[in-house]
Design an enzyme around this catalytic site. Structure first.
Site, PDB file in Angstrom:
ATOM      1  N   ASN A 140      -3.684   5.788  -1.207  1.00 39.20           N
ATOM      2  CA  ASN A 140      -3.419   5.890   0.231  1.00 39.20           C
ATOM      3  C   ASN A 140      -2.765   7.202   0.636  1.00 39.20           C
ATOM      4  O   ASN A 140      -2.845   7.599   1.794  1.00 39.20           O
ATOM      5  CB  ASN A 140      -2.588   4.695   0.696  1.00 39.20           C
ATOM      6  CG  ASN A 140      -3.466   3.465   0.810  1.00 39.20           C
ATOM      7  OD1 ASN A 140      -4.509   3.506   1.451  1.00 39.20           O
ATOM      8  ND2 ASN A 140      -3.077   2.389   0.154  1.00 39.20           N
TER       9      ASN A 140
ATOM     10  N   HIS B  99      -1.273  -2.764  -7.056  1.00 39.12           N
ATOM     11  CA  HIS B  99      -2.012  -2.454  -5.830  1.00 39.12           C
ATOM     12  C   HIS B  99      -3.514  -2.646  -6.009  1.00 39.12           C
ATOM     13  O   HIS B  99      -4.201  -1.794  -6.581  1.00 39.12           O
ATOM     14  CB  HIS B  99      -1.689  -1.007  -5.402  1.00 39.12           C
ATOM     15  CG  HIS B  99      -2.300  -0.614  -4.103  1.00 39.12           C
ATOM     16  ND1 HIS B  99      -2.762   0.653  -3.836  1.00 39.12           N
ATOM     17  CD2 HIS B  99      -2.530  -1.332  -2.973  1.00 39.12           C
ATOM     18  CE1 HIS B  99      -3.257   0.690  -2.615  1.00 39.12           C
ATOM     19  NE2 HIS B  99      -3.115  -0.493  -2.072  1.00 39.12           N
TER      20      HIS B  99
ATOM     21  N   SER C 159       0.820  -1.208   0.000  1.00 43.22           N
ATOM     22  CA  SER C 159       0.000   0.000   0.000  1.00 43.22           C
ATOM     23  C   SER C 159       0.853   1.256   0.000  1.00 43.22           C
ATOM     24  O   SER C 159       0.325   2.347  -0.208  1.00 43.22           O
ATOM     25  CB  SER C 159      -0.857   0.033   1.266  1.00 43.22           C
ATOM     26  OG  SER C 159      -1.646  -1.110   1.371  1.00 43.22           O
TER      27      SER C 159
ATOM     28  N   GLU D 297      -4.118  -0.031  -8.877  1.00 43.12           N
ATOM     29  CA  GLU D 297      -3.097   0.995  -9.087  1.00 43.12           C
ATOM     30  C   GLU D 297      -1.839   0.308  -9.621  1.00 43.12           C
ATOM     31  O   GLU D 297      -1.389  -0.689  -9.042  1.00 43.12           O
ATOM     32  CB  GLU D 297      -2.781   1.640  -7.727  1.00 43.12           C
ATOM     33  CG  GLU D 297      -2.863   3.137  -7.688  1.00 43.12           C
ATOM     34  CD  GLU D 297      -2.621   3.697  -6.287  1.00 43.12           C
ATOM     35  OE1 GLU D 297      -2.777   3.006  -5.265  1.00 43.12           O
ATOM     36  OE2 GLU D 297      -2.269   4.888  -6.227  1.00 43.12           O
TER      37      GLU D 297
END
Ligand SMILES: NC(=O)c1ccc[n+]([C@@H]2O[C@H](COP(=O)([O-])OP(=O)(O)OC[C@H]3O[C@@H](n4cnc5c(N)ncnc54)[C@H](O)[C@@H]3O)[C@@H](O)[C@H]2O)c1
Length: 291
Positions: free
Chosen positions: A190, A140, A119, A152
């Site tokens: 994130n 991700h 992350s 991602e």
């Protein structure tokens, strides 16, 4: 390159979701963990989640059976040697991930693509410890993987174009959508989401609102499907804290300081849904706020 066999390292909440979507899309999946209990729990969870899709008429019982038959498990990293693509989804700790890649690399074929579902941790740094930084990427997935549309894609400084294109094609084959991010701490999702969650914990810590009022305010006031504290419990408070530490260390800005209350919950082992208690207590019929 053509990808048919996929290894998933770490059979936690992300690993089981990733194995689920790959098996359903026709890939052969080898799931690895250091814990046999985690592997058993992951296979049982995938079975339940596929069964739910059958009961909602999203897939047939035959498709479910075919997907389950494509998933194998192993506790030996050496068994992953013949796969085309490796997705590392183990605990969010750099030392854990680096040790995995170091142990794994000697067993791999030269063309195997390596990825991490991290992350927040630097893809360039993880890649630099392997023999193939040009074939290494951040991959991700979002939680829960079978439901969430986005993946991602993060290129490290050395990632080559064929690797990026191969992973883009894999994302499309899963029926998902890719967004590209540069390799800076916590990437896009994130970098934006986690400071909001951390701020929600500060709001609780400073007594501005209770768990209930913070989540209600954000759900009804901003149309978020989950409140930030409920979402933190869903992600895992250890993962949230690890991401805030990567942001704080990597960007050296005090605005990313993890809330001491978040640290306290993690120190207590109250990691959210996965341990039965976090900002809510999940051990009864309905979740009850813990503050
Ligand atoms: N939880 C989320 O919402 C979310 C979302 C996107 C990405 N991620 C990332 O996915 C990764 C996994 O997160 P999670 O939520 O599934 O965690 P989790 O705690 O549910 O699972 C982690 C698993 O990794 C296993 N593991 C630990 N060390 C290992 C090793 N050396 N070899 C093999 N397996 C090992 C553990 O036994 C456990 O089963 C992390 O990098 C996290 O940042 C998490």
């Amino acid at each position: 390159m053509s990808i048919q066999t996929v290894s998933v390292i770490g059979a936690g909440q992300m690993g089981n979701g990733i194995a689920h979507v790959f098996a359903l899309s026709g890939y052969d999946v080898l799931l690895n963990d250091i814990s046999q209990d985690a592997l058993n729990a992951a296979v049982a969870q995938i079975d339940r989640n596929l069964e739910r899709q059958v009961s909602r008429d999203k897939i047939s019982a035959e498709i479910k059976a075919a997907a389950m038959s494509r998933i194998r498990t192993t506790m030996k990293l050496a068994d992953l040697g013949q796969t085309d693509l490796v997705i590392e989804a183990a605990t969010e700790r750099e030392s854990v991930k680096q040790a995995i890649f170091e142990d794994l690399v000697p067993h791999l074929r030269p063309e195997t693509i390596l990825t991490s579902n991290t992350s927040s941790i630097s893809i360039t740094r993880l890649a630099s410890r392997t023999d193939r930084p040009e074939k290494f990427m951040g991959f991700h997935f979002m939680n829960p993987v079978p439901v969430m549309q986005l993946v991602e894609l993060i290129r490290g400084i050395a990632t080559d174009e064929p690797t990026y294109k191969s992973l883009l094609a894999v994302v499309e084959s899963l029926g998902k959508t890719a967004a590209s991010a540069e390799d800076f701490p916590a990437f896009i999702v994130n970098r934006i989401l986690m400071p909001m969650i951390n701020e929600a914990v500060y709001t609780l810590y400073e007594g501005v609102g209770s768990v209930d009022s913070i989540d209600k305010a954000m759900k009804l006031g901003t149309n978020h499907p989950m409140g930030p504290l409920e979402l933190a419990d869903f992600i895992g408070l250890d993962t949230c804290l690890a991401i805030m530490n990567v942001l704080h260390d990597g960007l050296a800005d005090t605005k990313y300081r993890p809330c001491p209350l978040l640290t306290k919950y993690v120190e207590a082992g109250w990691l959210g849904r996965k341990t039965g208690r976090g900002f809510y207590d999940y051990r009864g019929e309905t979740p009850v706020p813990t503050r």
